[in-house]
Design a protein around this motif. Structure first.
Motif, PDB file in Angstrom:
ATOM      1  N   TYR A  84     -10.375  -3.062 -11.006  1.00  8.22           N
ATOM      2  CA  TYR A  84      -9.811  -2.039 -10.121  1.00  8.22           C
ATOM      3  C   TYR A  84      -8.312  -1.895 -10.362  1.00  8.22           C
ATOM      4  O   TYR A  84      -7.609  -2.897 -10.483  1.00  8.22           O
ATOM      5  CB  TYR A  84     -10.035  -2.416  -8.654  1.00  8.22           C
ATOM      6  CG  TYR A  84     -11.487  -2.550  -8.279  1.00  8.22           C
ATOM      7  CD1 TYR A  84     -12.190  -1.460  -7.759  1.00  8.22           C
ATOM      8  CD2 TYR A  84     -12.163  -3.752  -8.439  1.00  8.22           C
ATOM      9  CE1 TYR A  84     -13.527  -1.586  -7.411  1.00  8.22           C
ATOM     10  CE2 TYR A  84     -13.504  -3.884  -8.102  1.00  8.22           C
ATOM     11  CZ  TYR A  84     -14.172  -2.798  -7.584  1.00  8.22           C
ATOM     12  OH  TYR A  84     -15.500  -2.905  -7.238  1.00  8.22           O
ATOM     13  N   GLU A  85      -7.854  -0.656 -10.399  1.00  3.29           N
ATOM     14  CA  GLU A  85      -6.415  -0.423 -10.524  1.00  3.29           C
ATOM     15  C   GLU A  85      -5.943   0.490  -9.396  1.00  3.29           C
ATOM     16  O   GLU A  85      -6.580   1.497  -9.097  1.00  3.29           O
ATOM     17  CB  GLU A  85      -6.104   0.228 -11.879  1.00  3.29           C
ATOM     18  CG  GLU A  85      -6.018  -0.795 -12.988  1.00  3.29           C
ATOM     19  CD  GLU A  85      -5.787  -0.188 -14.351  1.00  3.29           C
ATOM     20  OE1 GLU A  85      -5.503   1.028 -14.436  1.00  3.29           O
ATOM     21  OE2 GLU A  85      -5.907  -0.940 -15.324  1.00  3.29           O
ATOM     22  N   SER A  86      -4.829   0.113  -8.803  1.00  2.00           N
ATOM     23  CA  SER A  86      -4.287   0.931  -7.716  1.00  2.00           C
ATOM     24  C   SER A  86      -3.768   2.252  -8.261  1.00  2.00           C
ATOM     25  O   SER A  86      -3.189   2.291  -9.344  1.00  2.00           O
ATOM     26  CB  SER A  86      -3.134   0.197  -7.032  1.00  2.00           C
ATOM     27  OG  SER A  86      -3.583  -1.042  -6.529  1.00  2.00           O
ATOM     28  N   LEU A  87      -4.005   3.286  -7.513  1.00  3.45           N
ATOM     29  CA  LEU A  87      -3.449   4.591  -7.869  1.00  3.45           C
ATOM     30  C   LEU A  87      -2.383   4.936  -6.839  1.00  3.45           C
ATOM     31  O   LEU A  87      -2.644   4.881  -5.639  1.00  3.45           O
ATOM     32  CB  LEU A  87      -4.557   5.656  -7.860  1.00  3.45           C
ATOM     33  CG  LEU A  87      -5.679   5.466  -8.882  1.00  3.45           C
ATOM     34  CD1 LEU A  87      -6.788   6.473  -8.646  1.00  3.45           C
ATOM     35  CD2 LEU A  87      -5.127   5.594 -10.297  1.00  3.45           C
ATOM     36  N   TRP A  88      -1.207   5.263  -7.313  1.00  3.97           N
ATOM     37  CA  TRP A  88      -0.117   5.548  -6.379  1.00  3.97           C
ATOM     38  C   TRP A  88       0.357   6.978  -6.528  1.00  3.97           C
ATOM     39  O   TRP A  88       0.369   7.512  -7.620  1.00  3.97           O
ATOM     40  CB  TRP A  88       1.070   4.627  -6.640  1.00  3.97           C
ATOM     41  CG  TRP A  88       0.756   3.185  -6.648  1.00  3.97           C
ATOM     42  CD1 TRP A  88       0.746   2.356  -7.722  1.00  3.97           C
ATOM     43  CD2 TRP A  88       0.382   2.383  -5.532  1.00  3.97           C
ATOM     44  NE1 TRP A  88       0.399   1.086  -7.345  1.00  3.97           N
ATOM     45  CE2 TRP A  88       0.171   1.072  -6.010  1.00  3.97           C
ATOM     46  CE3 TRP A  88       0.211   2.646  -4.164  1.00  3.97           C
ATOM     47  CZ2 TRP A  88      -0.201   0.023  -5.170  1.00  3.97           C
ATOM     48  CZ3 TRP A  88      -0.164   1.603  -3.339  1.00  3.97           C
ATOM     49  CH2 TRP A  88      -0.360   0.318  -3.839  1.00  3.97           C
ATOM     50  N   ALA A  89       0.775   7.550  -5.435  1.00  4.15           N
ATOM     51  CA  ALA A  89       1.416   8.863  -5.492  1.00  4.15           C
ATOM     52  C   ALA A  89       2.831   8.662  -4.967  1.00  4.15           C
ATOM     53  O   ALA A  89       3.016   8.383  -3.790  1.00  4.15           O
ATOM     54  CB  ALA A  89       0.666   9.846  -4.617  1.00  4.15           C
ATOM     55  N   ASP A  90       3.815   8.741  -5.846  1.00  8.34           N
ATOM     56  CA  ASP A  90       5.173   8.521  -5.348  1.00  8.34           C
ATOM     57  C   ASP A  90       6.155   9.567  -5.865  1.00  8.34           C
ATOM     58  O   ASP A  90       7.356   9.357  -5.884  1.00  8.34           O
ATOM     59  CB  ASP A  90       5.655   7.098  -5.658  1.00  8.34           C
ATOM     60  CG  ASP A  90       5.194   6.621  -7.022  1.00  8.34           C
ATOM     61  OD1 ASP A  90       4.870   7.487  -7.868  1.00  8.34           O
ATOM     62  OD2 ASP A  90       5.132   5.401  -7.240  1.00  8.34           O
ATOM     63  N   GLU A  91       5.623  10.707  -6.269  1.00  8.70           N
ATOM     64  CA  GLU A  91       6.479  11.794  -6.720  1.00  8.70           C
ATOM     65  C   GLU A  91       7.167  12.421  -5.503  1.00  8.70           C
ATOM     66  O   GLU A  91       6.502  12.741  -4.516  1.00  8.70           O
ATOM     67  CB  GLU A  91       5.607  12.839  -7.406  1.00  8.70           C
ATOM     68  CG  GLU A  91       6.332  13.700  -8.402  1.00  8.70           C
ATOM     69  CD  GLU A  91       5.344  14.679  -9.015  1.00  8.70           C
ATOM     70  OE1 GLU A  91       5.527  15.883  -8.781  1.00  8.70           O
ATOM     71  OE2 GLU A  91       4.388  14.223  -9.673  1.00  8.70           O
TER      72      GLU A  91
END
Lengths: 284, 348, 249
Positions: free
Chosen positions: B76-83
């Motif tokens: 599992y890999e974390s998906l980040w939204a930081d735009e």
């Protein structure tokens, strides 16, 4: 969306990201319940206490809250017993030693084996798979036998085929003073033991309500009846602990599904002191 | 305090700059209603809207948000939204709601997915110009906000006032050309807007103080109103879904065509929906419609306030509008509990 | 393990749901990487009696159809009812409200007595054989079909929403059709279409049928609020819900 390098991923604490674990051993417990012995791939112990649960993840299927069935005193590996009820648990049942699952947790509260139970007589009352989380506490007591007084175990299964861990009862009772009684709701041709609901076992034991702590776990309908019986025998609500099932989806007190009035069961439960929830309408 | 004055022309230029620099979200018209959406030209933006169908919460907690990517072998890999992005034109009550979510997602087990998105947002609040049909923010103290925002716009006679706070606020104002500070007269005008809004945003009159709602609910668990109102409940969750403070979610997996890879995502859920508290074996721990109906009021008025110390209803009135059977009005329910206490019912 | 063999069969319907599958474009290619189509009248000439998954479109109206669908059921490990005609009887069921003789005469005129037109009361597939999975809609949604087939092939149990269309409609930020003084069946209809009709300027026709426990009584009670009558509501419900006991609450 940005995919960070692996190294950075590890440093950020993502409460939703499972840890990899591998299956060491599986064993059929009943027709629909299977035991999995697991090991975190990091090699660390899970770090749980009896009564806590983990979220078991299977990619594509999602996650399910499953209580840990083994005691932390038994080493870094841990055991889960999974009842096959849906797609996820069905898929789990098809896994073999060497296969991997994801694990989050341990989560929630535990049976007070190091506080309230210590130095007292302990009374475990379990219906069906209620014995699964309680087994962890039983093992804990067995492994630290001198810390506890008399141990009573009352267990009720639906039928003889639904009995769990029957090859372990003797070991549980061996190291100290213990009483083990069981019953089935409905006997089969070979069953020579007691028949009747779990509560019928309570009058069969003699315990001192002043020095006994009860741990109760079973299907939702069971609690009220057991509690009434124990109260009639003079046991105080402060000395009864229950483990409650709810839809613990996130395990971290956010998603809202496990709420029981104001209480997030994944955080303040699943183990409760009865006196803390008797006024809670949605509890029992 | 940094408060600037923008003429209508400066305002237009500033918004153009924002569009050029960042992803800008703002309010646009949809039929007779309004929605938050991506703004690509300044003229699309409406700052004089009454209320949006969904709250701007959707930018910090999207209706569907990917949490993890999963790969074969339980990886599992974390998906980040930081735009970085700018939600511009957030009404004060909706901003109060976002601040409540901040508290809830930060506490105990910090939710990095929420927090990163939130950190990436420079939120510009706008004081309400047009009063919506069901708003009652004035009764719950959310008609006006005086802190926590990055920018605050207020319409005045010949333009807008812009107050900025903190680093994000400095950045916001750096995009505008040669702004004059607000004058004393401007600030007086703004105080009038605030005073008016506190008075105007009361299309329903709450007859209890927000502080008293919790106690009122403690006394009303068995009140007949729950059964009575729930008879007309569709269990459609509309009241939950339009609510700026609801944050319950479900988590699901969806695989791609390879069947071996996919995403784990969360979606908004609602405690009014029938299967909200159902476990895998099929037992439903909140099977009764009335119990689900009551739970929402208790969340807003008692359970969440116990955690964050403030009423978890910000008075936007969206649930009142969204409920087609007309049973979702918190003011009506709280007033009724106040006027007809449960004991009276118990006595008869 | 080889790819599951899939056969698509049609009964009384407009075949529009099959057409939806044919219109999947690129996704159709991805789909046939997962499954092997062995019979599909609308798109291929091969036929087969060996299949794992049977997709059945249309409602059951004639004795020979009943025999045929029972045969399909026996051969298939998984039987999927595709589209409203199959899951509920759909529009076809409107005719169950009239005497069959009259229906046949009205539709077929003088030919009504010909043996292959011996069409009787309309049944949903599940009224004849057991159904493992229903893919709702008139027509079905391609995205939903794709997801469900993927989940099925992967050994998962596809999620079938048991909440009303309002959930999806709210997420799409549509203006509620009731604000236009229209009767929309969204509050009682099973979601999964992503609120297709309300998102395109129409009320919900209820084509996916009711949620498990629709509160039809609430709908009756609120008609007055929208200056409508219960008859107006029932008229809307009958289109896709004829034969649903739940029309009466």
């Amino acid at each position: 969306m940005s995919n960070m390098p692996r190294a950075e991923q590890e440093t950020v604490r993502d409460i939703y990201r499972p840890r990899p674990a591998s299956i060491v051993r599986t064993a059929d417990v009943t027709r629909i319940e299977k035991l999995f012995e697991l090991e975190l791939e990091s090699g660390e112990a899970l770090g749980h206490m009896p009564g806590q649960f983990v979220e078991v993840s299977l990619a594509g299927f999602g996650e399910a809250p499953i209580s840990v069935s083994s005691s932390p005193t038994r080493g870094p590996r841990f055991e889960l017993v999974v009842r096959r009820v849906g797609a996820l648990t069905g898929a789990l049942h098809r896994l073999k030693p060497g296969d991997r699952v994801g694990i989050r947790g341990p989560f929630g509260t535990w049976f007070p084996v190091d506080s309230d139970l210590r130095g007292r007589d302990v009374l475990f009352i379990c219906g069906g798979i209620g014995l699964v989380p309680v087994r962890s506490a039983i093992q804990y007591v067995v492994d630290k036998r001198s810390h506890y007084g008399h141990m009573f175990i009352l267990f009720g299964a639906r039928t003889p085929a639904d009995r769990l861990f029957s090859d372990e009862y003797e070991q549980w009772c061996a190291p100290g003073e213990a009483t083990f009684l069981e019953t089935v709701d409905k006997r089969d041709a070979r069953w020579t033991g007691a028949e009747g609901v779990l509560t019928t076992l309570i009058p069969c034991i003699r315990f001192d309500p002043g020095r006994t702590v009860a741990v109760i776990c079973g299907p939702p309908v069971m609690y009220r009846f057991v509690i009434v019986e124990l109260k009639q025998r003079g046991m105080a609500e402060d000395n009864m602990f229950v483990s409650l099932e709810r839809r613990m989806k996130c395990g971290v007190g956010k998603c809202g599904h496990c709420q029981m009035n104001h209480i997030y069961v994944c955080q303040k439960g699943p183990v409760f002191r009865l006196s803390e929830i008797t006024d809670l309408e949605e509890a029992l | 305090m940094s408060v600037y004055k923008l003429s209508m022309e400066q305002m237009r230029d500033w918004i153009s700059r924002l569009i050029a620099e960042r992803t800008l979200y703002g309010v646009q018209q949809r039929d007779e209603r309004f929605v938050f959406g991506r703004v690509e030209r300044p003229e699309e933006l409406r700052l004089d809207y009454d209320v949006t169908i969904l709250p701007p919460k959707k930018y910090v907690m999207p209706p569907r948000e990917n949490l993890l990517a999963y790969l074969p072998q339980e990886h599992y890999e974390s998906l980040w939204a930081d735009e970085p992005f700018v939600p511009l034109g957030v009404h004060p009550y909706d901003f109060v709601a976002i601040r409540q979510l901040d508290l809830l997602f930060e506490r105990d087990n910090p939710d990095e997915h929420y927090l990163r998105r939130r950190k990436a947002a420079a939120i510009v609040v706008v004081d309400v110009e047009r009063v919506s049909a069901n708003v009652f923010a004035g009764c719950v103290g959310t008609a006006v906000v005086e802190e926590g925002f990055d920018g605050l716009l207020t319409r005045v006679e010949d333009g807008y006032l812009l107050e900025v706070r903190g680093a994000k606020g400095e950045w916001l104002v750096s995009l505008a050309e040669s702004l004059a500070p607000a004058t004393r007269a401007d600030l007086r005008q703004r105080r009038e807007v605030w005073a008016n809004n506190r008075r105007r945003l009361r299309k329903h009159e709450l007859k209890v103080t927000p502080e008293r709602v919790g106690q009122l609910l403690r006394e009303s668990y068995g009140h007949p109103i729950w059964e009575e109102k729930a008879r007309q409940c569709y269990s459609c969750g509309s009241c939950n879904l339009v609510c700026p403070t609801c944050y319950c979610f479900d988590v699901r997996d969806e695989s791609d065509w390879s069947l071996r890879k996919g995403v784990r995502y969360r979606v908004w859920d609602g405690c009014l929906l029938e299967e909200f508290a159902m476990v895998a074996g099929g037992h439903n721990f909140r099977a009764a419609k009335a119990a689900r109906y009551r739970h929402r009021y208790y969340r807003k008025g008692l359970y969440v306030p116990e955690i964050i110390g403030q009423l978890a209803c910000v008075g936007c009135g969206r649930c009142i509008t969204a409920c087609t059977t007309g049973i979702a009005n918190p003011v009506e329910v709280f007033n009724r509990l106040q006027e007809e206490p449960h004991e009276q019912h118990a006595a008869c | 393990m080889g790819k599951p063999r899939v056969a698509i069969f049609d009964f009384a319907c407009c075949e529009g749901c099959q057409l939806q599958i044919a219109n999947m474009d690129e996704d159709l290619l991805k789909l046939i990487e997962l499954v092997e189509p062995v019979e599909w009248r609308e798109a291929m000439s091969e036929k087969s009696d060996r299949y794992d998954i049977a997709i059945v479109e249309g409602s059951i109206t004639r004795p020979e159809d009943e025999r045929r669908v029972r045969d399909i059921r026996r051969r298939a490990e998984t039987l999927i009812a595709l589209g409203s005609c199959a899951t509920h009887g759909g529009l076809n069921k409107l005719r169950n409200r009239f005497p069959m003789e009259e229906v046949r005469r009205t539709v077929y005129g003088e030919s009504a007595s010909m043996p292959h037109l011996d069409s009787g009361r309309v049944k949903a597939v599940q009224e004849v054989v057991s159904v493992d999975l229903k893919i709702y809609g008139c027509p079905i949604e391609i995205a939903e079909l794709s997801r469900m087939i993927r989940e099925l092939v992967a050994g998962r149990r596809p999620l079938v929403p048991n909440y009303p269309v309002c959930v999806e409609c709210k997420l799409r930020e549509n203006v509620c059709r009731y604000e236009y003084d229209e009767i929309c069946l969204g509050p009682v209809t099973r979601a999964g279409c992503n609120a297709r009709c309300p998102s395109n300027g129409m009320w919900c026709f209820g084509c996916r049928g009711p949620v498990d426990r629709p509160n039809v009584n609430a709908a009756r009670d609120v008609m007055e609020r929208y200056r409508k009558t219960v008859e107006d509501l029932v008229g809307k419900l009958e289109l896709f819900w004829t034969g649903e006991e739940r029309i009466n609450g």
